[in-house]
Motif scaffolding. Structure first.
Motif, PDB file in Angstrom:
ATOM      1  N   GLY A 111      -2.347  14.964  -1.081  1.00  0.00           N
ATOM      2  CA  GLY A 111      -1.677  16.411  -0.554  1.00  0.00           C
ATOM      3  C   GLY A 111      -0.570  15.405   0.269  1.00  0.00           C
ATOM      4  N   VAL A 112      -0.436  14.307   0.049  1.00  0.00           N
ATOM      5  CA  VAL A 112       0.500  13.725   1.085  1.00  0.00           C
ATOM      6  C   VAL A 112       1.643  12.328   0.460  1.00  0.00           C
ATOM      7  CG1 VAL A 112       1.295  11.954   2.683  1.00  0.00           C
ATOM      8  CG2 VAL A 112      -1.141  13.468   2.999  1.00  0.00           C
ATOM      9  N   ASP A 113       3.060  13.595   0.527  1.00  0.00           N
ATOM     10  CA  ASP A 113       4.129  13.210  -0.421  1.00  0.00           C
ATOM     11  C   ASP A 113       4.891  11.313   0.762  1.00  0.00           C
ATOM     12  OD1 ASP A 113       4.303  15.186  -1.957  1.00  0.00           O
ATOM     13  OD2 ASP A 113       5.466  16.033  -0.669  1.00  0.00           O
ATOM     14  N   ILE A 114       4.676  10.534  -0.565  1.00  0.00           N
ATOM     15  CA  ILE A 114       5.104   9.045   0.224  1.00  0.00           C
ATOM     16  C   ILE A 114       6.439   8.918  -0.671  1.00  0.00           C
ATOM     17  CG2 ILE A 114       4.981   6.346  -0.008  1.00  0.00           C
ATOM     18  CD1 ILE A 114       1.796   7.784  -0.506  1.00  0.00           C
ATOM     19  N   TYR A 115       7.210   8.673   0.330  1.00  0.00           N
ATOM     20  CA  TYR A 115       8.717   8.505  -0.230  1.00  0.00           C
ATOM     21  C   TYR A 115       8.731   6.568   0.174  1.00  0.00           C
ATOM     22  CZ  TYR A 115       9.479  13.296   0.223  1.00  0.00           C
ATOM     23  OH  TYR A 115       9.422  14.187   0.736  1.00  0.00           O
ATOM     24  N   GLY A 116      10.139   6.388  -0.284  1.00  0.00           N
ATOM     25  CA  GLY A 116      10.226   4.855  -0.141  1.00  0.00           C
ATOM     26  C   GLY A 116      10.569   4.004  -1.746  1.00  0.00           C
ATOM     27  N   LEU A 117      10.819   3.281  -1.974  1.00  0.00           N
ATOM     28  CA  LEU A 117      10.716   2.690  -3.106  1.00  0.00           C
ATOM     29  C   LEU A 117       9.770   1.966  -3.203  1.00  0.00           C
ATOM     30  CD1 LEU A 117      14.063   0.966  -2.866  1.00  0.00           C
ATOM     31  CD2 LEU A 117      14.046   2.810  -3.740  1.00  0.00           C
ATOM     32  N   ASP A 118       9.512   1.706  -4.828  1.00  0.00           N
ATOM     33  CA  ASP A 118       8.693   0.823  -5.193  1.00  0.00           C
ATOM     34  C   ASP A 118       7.846  -0.962  -4.270  1.00  0.00           C
ATOM     35  OD1 ASP A 118      10.047  -0.516  -6.609  1.00  0.00           O
ATOM     36  OD2 ASP A 118       9.018  -0.755  -8.181  1.00  0.00           O
ATOM     37  N   LYS A 119       9.365  -1.769  -3.831  1.00  0.00           N
ATOM     38  CA  LYS A 119       9.273  -3.150  -2.745  1.00  0.00           C
ATOM     39  C   LYS A 119       9.515  -2.508  -1.513  1.00  0.00           C
ATOM     40  CE  LYS A 119      14.301  -3.576  -3.901  1.00  0.00           C
ATOM     41  NZ  LYS A 119      15.085  -4.031  -4.495  1.00  0.00           N
ATOM     42  N   ARG A 120       9.643  -1.063  -1.559  1.00  0.00           N
ATOM     43  CA  ARG A 120       9.621  -0.884   0.272  1.00  0.00           C
ATOM     44  C   ARG A 120       9.537   0.496   0.448  1.00  0.00           C
ATOM     45  NH1 ARG A 120      15.575  -0.618   1.612  1.00  0.00           N
ATOM     46  NH2 ARG A 120      15.478   1.798   1.335  1.00  0.00           N
ATOM     47  N   PRO A 121       8.068   1.172   0.607  1.00  0.00           N
ATOM     48  CA  PRO A 121       7.874   2.686   0.347  1.00  0.00           C
ATOM     49  C   PRO A 121       7.636   2.788   1.774  1.00  0.00           C
ATOM     50  CG  PRO A 121       5.706   0.652   0.092  1.00  0.00           C
ATOM     51  CD  PRO A 121       6.926  -0.133   0.143  1.00  0.00           C
ATOM     52  N   ALA A 122       7.471   3.742   2.085  1.00  0.00           N
ATOM     53  CA  ALA A 122       7.500   4.300   3.956  1.00  0.00           C
ATOM     54  C   ALA A 122       5.797   4.948   4.134  1.00  0.00           C
ATOM     55  CB  ALA A 122       8.892   5.196   4.362  1.00  0.00           C
ATOM     56  N   ILE A 123       5.960   4.006   5.692  1.00  0.00           N
ATOM     57  CA  ILE A 123       4.637   4.890   5.599  1.00  0.00           C
ATOM     58  C   ILE A 123       4.538   6.100   6.061  1.00  0.00           C
ATOM     59  CG2 ILE A 123       2.679   4.397   7.451  1.00  0.00           C
ATOM     60  CD1 ILE A 123       3.119   1.775   7.417  1.00  0.00           C
ATOM     61  N   PRO A 124       3.641   6.949   5.240  1.00  0.00           N
ATOM     62  CA  PRO A 124       4.308   8.187   5.318  1.00  0.00           C
ATOM     63  C   PRO A 124       3.992   8.821   7.056  1.00  0.00           C
ATOM     64  CG  PRO A 124       2.542   8.396   4.131  1.00  0.00           C
ATOM     65  CD  PRO A 124       2.728   7.405   4.004  1.00  0.00           C
ATOM     66  N   CYS A 125       3.404   8.312   8.000  1.00  0.00           N
ATOM     67  CA  CYS A 125       3.290   9.174   9.444  1.00  0.00           C
ATOM     68  C   CYS A 125       3.868   8.381  10.372  1.00  0.00           C
ATOM     69  CB  CYS A 125       1.280   8.364  10.320  1.00  0.00           C
ATOM     70  SG  CYS A 125       1.335   6.341  10.200  1.00  0.00           S
ATOM     71  N   GLN A 126       4.876   7.510  10.030  1.00  0.00           N
ATOM     72  CA  GLN A 126       6.062   6.841  10.488  1.00  0.00           C
ATOM     73  C   GLN A 126       6.970   6.356   9.843  1.00  0.00           C
ATOM     74  OE1 GLN A 126       5.962   7.181  14.597  1.00  0.00           O
ATOM     75  NE2 GLN A 126       8.078   7.252  13.994  1.00  0.00           N
ATOM     76  N   PRO A 127       7.628   7.162   8.668  1.00  0.00           N
ATOM     77  CA  PRO A 127       8.735   7.131   8.027  1.00  0.00           C
ATOM     78  C   PRO A 127       9.889   5.715   7.945  1.00  0.00           C
ATOM     79  CG  PRO A 127       9.121   9.386   8.308  1.00  0.00           C
ATOM     80  CD  PRO A 127       8.057   8.863   9.335  1.00  0.00           C
ATOM     81  N   GLN A 128       9.751   5.517   9.678  1.00  0.00           N
ATOM     82  CA  GLN A 128      10.750   4.459   9.311  1.00  0.00           C
ATOM     83  C   GLN A 128      10.427   3.140  10.363  1.00  0.00           C
ATOM     84  OE1 GLN A 128       9.466   7.235  11.950  1.00  0.00           O
ATOM     85  NE2 GLN A 128      11.425   8.104  12.913  1.00  0.00           N
ATOM     86  N   VAL A 129       9.055   3.221   9.743  1.00  0.00           N
ATOM     87  CA  VAL A 129       8.325   1.955   9.077  1.00  0.00           C
ATOM     88  C   VAL A 129       8.420   1.731   7.890  1.00  0.00           C
ATOM     89  CG1 VAL A 129       6.287   0.397   9.685  1.00  0.00           C
ATOM     90  CG2 VAL A 129       7.432   2.128  11.648  1.00  0.00           C
ATOM     91  N   HIS A 130       7.964   1.108   7.567  1.00  0.00           N
ATOM     92  CA  HIS A 130       8.074   0.360   5.709  1.00  0.00           C
ATOM     93  C   HIS A 130       7.307  -1.084   5.369  1.00  0.00           C
ATOM     94  CE1 HIS A 130      12.225   3.171   5.536  1.00  0.00           C
ATOM     95  NE2 HIS A 130      11.064   3.041   4.477  1.00  0.00           N
ATOM     96  N   ILE A 131       6.610  -0.405   4.131  1.00  0.00           N
ATOM     97  CA  ILE A 131       5.693  -2.002   3.771  1.00  0.00           C
ATOM     98  C   ILE A 131       6.619  -2.393   2.960  1.00  0.00           C
ATOM     99  CG2 ILE A 131       3.738  -2.409   2.845  1.00  0.00           C
ATOM    100  CD1 ILE A 131       2.111  -0.032   3.595  1.00  0.00           C
TER     101      ILE A 131
END
Length: 415
Positions: A123-143
């Motif tokens: 139920g949680v939407d995840i944004y970003g790219l497959d090489k740079r996904p955003a952490i849902p709880c703090q979307p300014q932080v990416h993996i």
């Protein structure tokens, strides 16, 4: 304490907004003596003169006095490495630390704009790219990095993998053969400072947390530009050079030009360059006519083009740095004095010849610091004084999982 792939993280309670970050920043004062600073000792053959290690500041609980100490140290040393963190830095605190460098910024936007939808899990939407996904709880932080994220890593699904960078997708052939890459042959991927290069002001600072680092022998970075230059570095290291050093290495005439000149970056620069080839050194695009035509880019406006001075000034030290992004450069406005006649260069071959002239001198092993990431360490760098590049490493070395935070600034660089 070392974080491994089998560690279980506690789910963060909520997303930290800009308003909340700034409200939470009003904290009790702390004694500056609690933070110890140790300049990084570089090899005697090195010309690198930046970087310091910081001890005894817990970034999950830093105070306003700690931040004052950090800010002064960062503007002086340009790169800080926080050692001995008692626990993994949370995304909320990483965002709080990064956004605190720009108290006038209120939108809290990611430095590259809004992320596209990527996937949904539980139920949680995840944004970003497959090489740079955003952490849902703090979307300014990416993996960032490559490989499978740790088990129960915030709100990511099981077996979620981050796609790594690969020079064969971007660099001009011939590429390094796979068997040589697995034996430790590596490349710099892209020399840059963080920023969208269109509309959005580039971050003042960047912040990187090492969650998992690759395991294996050091790798050998190849220049592959005909010079035969090579450099041995840690696998997955982040390479950095100082813009001040780049400026100092120029001859007097060229330095005088860059001190008075500007660069116009391409509209939607990363989309524009996505169909082109990078040089093998990763500092420019090859002039092959393969850039995406301007009329095929996403809608853009002339008023939102980024035209920046080539030299930026450190607001606390006054130091000058050559801060240029060679791959995104689209047009040059050259002057040899403040009141001189401006010469406009819009032929891409000429633009890149000039960019090579001012960028290549600093891109030699003696001027490069390749940071060896240690799990749970945090690095913070002044994005308006350093260039950096990702480096490749063998897949057999395992995952490289990093949390990166950079926030669009409230102002564009003005020199």
């Amino acid at each position: 304490m070392v974080f491994t792939a089998t560690s279980t993280e506690v789910e963060p309670p909520r997303t930290l907004t800009v308003k909340a970050a700034k409200e939470l920043f009003v904290l009790p004062q702390a004694d500056h003596s609690s933070g110890r600073l140790r300049p990084i000792t570089h090899d005697p053959s090195s010309n690198v003169d930046f970087g310091a290690e910081v001890y005894d500041i817990d970034l999950n609980n830093f105070t306003s006095a700690d931040f004052e100490f950090i800010s002064d140290a960062l503007h002086k040393h340009k790169l800080l490495v926080f050692k001995g963190q008692p626990a993994m830095l949370t995304p909320q605190q990483q965002y709080k630390l990064t956004s605190s460098f720009d108290p006038d910024e209120t939108t809290g936007g990611f430095a590259h704009g809004a992320d596209p939808y990527l996937t949904t899990y539980n139920g949680v939407d995840i944004y970003g790219l497959d090489k740079r996904p955003a952490i849902p709880c703090q979307p300014q932080v990416h993996i960032l990095g490559r490989g499978e994220v740790p088990r129960n890593h915030y709100q990511f699904p099981p077996n979620f993998k981050v796609k790594g960078i690969d020079h064969t997708d971007f660099h001009l052939p011939p590429h390094i053969p796979q068997e040589e890459r697995e034996s430790g042959a590596s490349r710099f991927y892209q020399w840059h400072w963080d920023g969208s290069l269109y509309n959005i002001p580039p971050p003042r600072v960047g912040c990187l947390l090492a969650v998992q680092t690759p395991r294996g022998p050091d790798v050998t970075v190849r220049w592959d530009d005909g010079t035969g230059s090579e450099m041995t570095i840690a696998p997955g290291a982040t390479a950095m050079v100082a813009g001040s050093r780049a400026l100092a290495l120029l001859d007097d005439e060229t330095r005088n030009v860059v001190m008075n000149s500007r660069i116009q970056y391409a509209p939607h620069a990363f989309q524009w360059m996505s169909t082109a080839h990078s040089t093998r050194l990763g500092h420019l695009l090859e002039t092959e006519g393969k850039e995406m035509p301007l009329e095929k880019l996403s809608l853009w406006e002339e008023s939102k083009l980024c035209i920046y001075p080539m030299v930026w000034t450190n607001p606390k030290t006054g130091e000058k740095s050559l801060q240029v992004h060679g791959q995104g450069a689209h047009k040059l406005y050259l002057k040899d004095s403040a009141d001189g006649v401006e010469r406009v260069i819009d032929d891409l071959k000429e633009v890149r010849a000039f960019m090579h002239k001012i960028m290549r001198p600093v891109l030699s092993p003696e001027n490069i610091y390749a940071h060896r990431h240690m799990e749970q360490d945090v690095i913070l760098w002044y994005n308006r004084a350093l260039w950096h590049s990702i480096t490749e490493f063998p897949e057999s070395y395992g995952p490289r999982i990093m949390h990166q935070c950079n926030v669009a600034a409230s102002d564009h660089p003005s020199g």
